[in-house]
Write an enzyme that holds these catalytic residues in place. Structure first.
Site, PDB file in Angstrom:
ATOM      1  N   SER A 150     -17.761  14.866 -32.402  1.00 18.32           N
ATOM      2  CA  SER A 150     -16.853  15.777 -31.710  1.00 18.32           C
ATOM      3  C   SER A 150     -15.420  15.258 -31.674  1.00 18.32           C
ATOM      4  O   SER A 150     -14.577  15.859 -31.026  1.00 18.32           O
ATOM      5  CB  SER A 150     -17.343  16.023 -30.282  1.00 18.32           C
ATOM      6  OG  SER A 150     -17.312  14.818 -29.532  1.00 18.32           O
TER       7      SER A 150
ATOM      8  N   LYS B 191     -16.916  19.114 -20.826  1.00 15.62           N
ATOM      9  CA  LYS B 191     -15.624  18.687 -21.370  1.00 15.62           C
ATOM     10  C   LYS B 191     -14.469  19.441 -20.729  1.00 15.62           C
ATOM     11  O   LYS B 191     -13.419  18.864 -20.429  1.00 15.62           O
ATOM     12  CB  LYS B 191     -15.620  18.875 -22.884  1.00 15.62           C
ATOM     13  CG  LYS B 191     -16.592  17.967 -23.626  1.00 15.62           C
ATOM     14  CD  LYS B 191     -16.626  18.263 -25.108  1.00 15.62           C
ATOM     15  CE  LYS B 191     -17.618  17.349 -25.833  1.00 15.62           C
ATOM     16  NZ  LYS B 191     -17.676  17.627 -27.282  1.00 15.62           N
TER      17      LYS B 191
END
Length: 817
Positions: A697, A740
């Protein structure tokens, strides 16, 4: 019984005794004795073995003092205090002192009167107490009840003398010669075969009616034992004509067993009656029970198989073969219960409501077994209780952690000694219903060794196509588990048996966000711990800021277990202040948290504007929630070497190399001269080097940091990003979007770059989590760079690129031989 010195004891002069009682002091020295009790007027020898007791006897005999004879509660106490003694004793005079050849001391004492211990006066050199004199036993022979009671006691004693071969016949004459009824009762109480606790009970009785009735009860019991022994001896004597003398003891045992009566008939009738009333639900099960019952009725109660067969039949009767709990189909009520007990966990709650809906429409359920997967403390086990509550079913839990024996699941064969059913069947017996909510806790921690593989045994339990006919080795009859709602819990799926995992529906409990932990703390944890620590709502309150301080500064976990421990620590400290009547703040603030618990364990990352180029902010997912990840890149003169540091995993290293390859291939589009890659080394570092980092990511974050370092353009400090990159520059979607986003929001960053394909995950997140956030959804790396880089240049490093002149150099001529 010991009938000795009866006449002598009865004929002792009583005037001197009464005189001594009148002049007795209020304090008396205590001689503790074991396993026997002295009664008033009775003469009894006592062997003195303890040094302290021997010194007390020497002192009392020398000074002509009376002593208190008190029985110990605990015979093992070597130097007893007052709390080790009975509350009632007997004052006594020492008649004679005898020193035996082995050094032990024996005294002959006569009881005077009873007394009750009030308090301990001294312990050294001798135990001395203050006492209250108690009235002695009084018998009125003119009272018909007393006279009848005394006569009954005498008759029972006479019968005991006749039946007992150990008591001489002269004892009966001795009892007849005792004129004083009070002495007779005390003498019988002393010498009857009772333990010290029962004799102490007799001594503490205040009236003859009470003591006489209790004495008569004990005499009746002893008389029954003597009569039983006499009958056994009589019956046994007839069978000894052709037997040897040493067979006598065994024959007594056999006769005694015969006297106990044959219980097999009673047990068979009782089991048959229960079996007739039992709802078996399956004719095969009932036929098996009847067959085993017929075999049981023919067995001898003394045979070892009798107990095994009895236990098996009782297990079959105790199992809920066709007993089911009534399931509640109120979906709204079930949803309220789940929301009340657990905050968040929307996917799990939705799956439970789906199960209820199918059950309501179809009337039965079949399909996958639920497996709740997540870190410790996220509420997997407690969720099972809430599900049982919502369904209106019984709840049972089986811990599988460390289980290595297959018999724990399938049970033991009945041929083994100590055989028992498996824990599945045992828990169903405990639940009392065949459709409980059954939680299989820590299913990922099942082991295996030479005793078998429990994980393989669980396949039959958890397979919806097989568990309608689960076969336990002990039961040996198929049991229907298809109505049981199995819920498994696991921390790590990698250790789970592959075939077992295939039979379960995995539901991930990724953990709670900070916002969810705050709500859980307010609604559940703080009120619970406040009550458990004895505090009321008026005694203590806590602010949201204080709870956030606990979450971010003192815990780092996916669940709320440590969070609850910290709240409990705060409540205990406040409870101490309340108990000591100290001043304290009734509202806990962040400052109070630090004062009570000390400095924070974890420090929150503070976001500052970037002062140089080459720094980019990424977003990462961890088991404890979302985290902000700073990526730093630095250029230095060299030969184009790439250095990676910060304990990066293989995936992140590959992401860095992919981003650099893409950048070198498209350098011109980003305004970067190609020679810079050969003249400068690139070092990429991710801080917190002690923490391992890996995951697909960080691709676009790495690329942004590299472009910033080579172009010297600063990255916008108000923007964070997450996404993977390919060699073609495409941005790929990643997971953990909710965590996130919340990590960026906690840091005060409200502008996010995400992959276009992650838009659907963002749309599913509740709106109050997305307040003030600005999302940029991109498809390629060029869009990322355009959004992330600012026009502000960094002046901390000047990059000078030398033109490559190697082509102008003449080639050296080849050497020829």
């Amino acid at each position: 019984m010991i009938f000795s010195e009866v006449i002598e004891s009865d004929s002792m002069p009583q005037d001197s005794e009464e005189a001594s009682q009148d002049t007795a002091p209020k304090e008396i020295l205590i001689l503790p004795i074991r396993n026997t009790v002295l009664f008033p007027q009775v003469i009894m020898p006592i062997t003195v073995g303890r040094e302290k007791s021997a010194n007390l006897v020497q002192h009392a005999n020398k000074n002509n003092l009376h002593i208190g004879i008190v029985t110990q509660k605990d015979a093992q106490a070597e130097d007893p205090h007052i709390e080790h003694l009975q509350g009632v004793g007997v004052a006594a005079r020492i008649l004679k002192k005898i020193t035996l050849p082995d050094g032990n001391l024996t005294i002959i004492v006569q009881g005077l009167h009873r007394f009750a211990i009030e308090e301990q006066v001294a312990f050294e050199p001798f135990l001395k107490v203050r006492y209250t004199k108690l009235a002695d036993l009084s018998i009125n022979l003119e009272n018909k009840k007393d006279k009848a009671l005394l006569s009954t006691i005498k008759d029972n004693v006479k019968k005991m003398v006749e039946l007992s071969p150990d008591i001489p016949s002269e004892a009966q004459d001795a009892i007849e010669n005792i004129d004083r009824p009070e002495f007779l009762v005390n003498f019988i109480c002393t010498h009857i075969n009772l333990d010290s606790k029962e004799k102490q009970q007799l001594l503490e009785q205040t009236t003859f009616a009470e003591r006489g009735k209790k004495l008569l009860k004990f005499l009746s019991r002893e008389l029954q034992l003597l009569e039983l022994k006499h009958d056994i001896s009589t019956k046994t004597h007839n069978d000894l004509e052709q037997q040897q003398r040493d067979y006598f003891i065994r024959q007594q045992i056999k006769t005694l067993q015969d006297e106990l009566s044959d219980n097999s008939g009673q047990d068979s009738e009782r089991l048959a009656k229960r079996g007739a009333e039992k709802n078996w639900g399956n004719p095969k099960v009932e036929a098996t029970f009847q067959k085993e019952l017929e075999k049981f009725a023919r067995q001898n109660p003394q045979s070892p198989e009798y107990g095994i067969a009895l236990n098996y039949l009782e297990l079959m009767l105790d199992l809920p073969w066709a007993t089911y709990s009534e399931v509640e189909f109120d979906l709204k009520k079930a949803q309220e219960i789940l929301d009340q007990d657990h905050y968040g966990l929307q996917k799990v709650k939705e799956r439970i409501l789906e199960f209820l809906a199918v059950l309501k429409l179809k009337g039965s359920h079949s399909g996958s077994i639920l497996c709740l997967h997540g870190a410790p403390g996220v509420g997997k086990t407690s969720l099972g209780k809430s599900i049982a509550k919502a369904l209106g079913r019984e709840y049972v839990r089986l811990s599988l952690g460390g289980m290595k024996d297959e018999s724990e699941i399938r049970g033991h064969r009945r041929t083994y000694i100590g055989a028992m059913p498996g824990r599945i069947i045992q828990n169903l017996k405990k639940a009392g219903t065949s459709n409980p909510v059954f939680v299989l806790d820590e299913i990922d921690k099942v082991g295996n060794d030479f005793r078998g593989d429990p994980a393989s045994a669980l396949l039959e339990v958890l397979d919806p196509e097989q568990n309608h006919a689960f076969n336990d080795h002990y039961l040996e009859v198929d049991y229907d588990l298809s109505k049981v709602f199995f819920i498994a819990t696991a921390n790590d799926l990698s250790t789970l048996h592959p075939a077992l995992r295939d039979r379960m529906e995995i539901i991930d409990l990724s953990g709670y966000t900070t916002e969810e932990k705050l709500e859980i703390g307010k609604r559940h944890l703080f009120p619970k711990q406040r009550t458990e620590n004895g505090l009321k709502a008026k005694d203590l309150k806590i602010t949201d800021e204080a709870l956030l301080t606990l979450i971010e500064g003192y815990t780092r976990e996916a669940g709320v277990r440590n969070f609850e421990q910290k709240i409990a620590a705060l409540c205990r400290k406040i409870a101490k202040s309340v108990a000591l009547e100290e001043k304290y703040s009734k509202t806990i603030s962040p400052a109070q948290v630090e004062k009570l618990l000390g400095a924070p364990i974890f420090e929150r990352e503070n976001h500052q504007p970037y002062t140089t180029a080459g720094i980019a902010m990424g977003l990462a997912w961890t088991q404890v929630g979302g985290e902000v990840l700073y990526i730093e890149s630095l250029l230095s003169k060299g030969r184009g070497k790439l250095t990676l540091s910060g304990r990066l995993g293989e995936v992140m290293k590959e992401s860095a190399m992919t981003a650099l390859s893409f950048l070198r291939a498209h350098a011109e589009k980003f305004g970067i001269e190609a020679q810079i890659f050969e003249q400068y080394d690139l070092h990429i570092h991710i801080p917190a080097g002690a923490v391992p980092k890996d995951g697909p990511s960080a691709g676009i974050t790495l690329l942004t940091a590299m472009v910033s370092a080579y172009t010297r353009r600063k990255v916008k400090s108000t923007i964070a990003m997450t996404g993977e990159i390919t060699l073609q520059g495409k941005v790929l979607p990643v997971g953990g979007i909710k965590e996130k986003i919340l990590a960026a929001k906690r840091l005060g960053v409200y502008e996010l770059i995400l992959c276009q394909k992650n838009k659907k995950e963002v749309d599913e997140i509740e709106n109050f989590y997305k307040e003030k956030l600005n999302f940029h959804f991109v498809e390629n790396a060029h869009q990322v760079i355009e959004l992330a880089l600012s026009d502000q240049m960094a002046d901390d490093l000047k990059i000078e690129v030398r033109k490559n002149t190697s082509e102008n150099k003449k080639r050296r001529p080849k050497r020829t031989s």
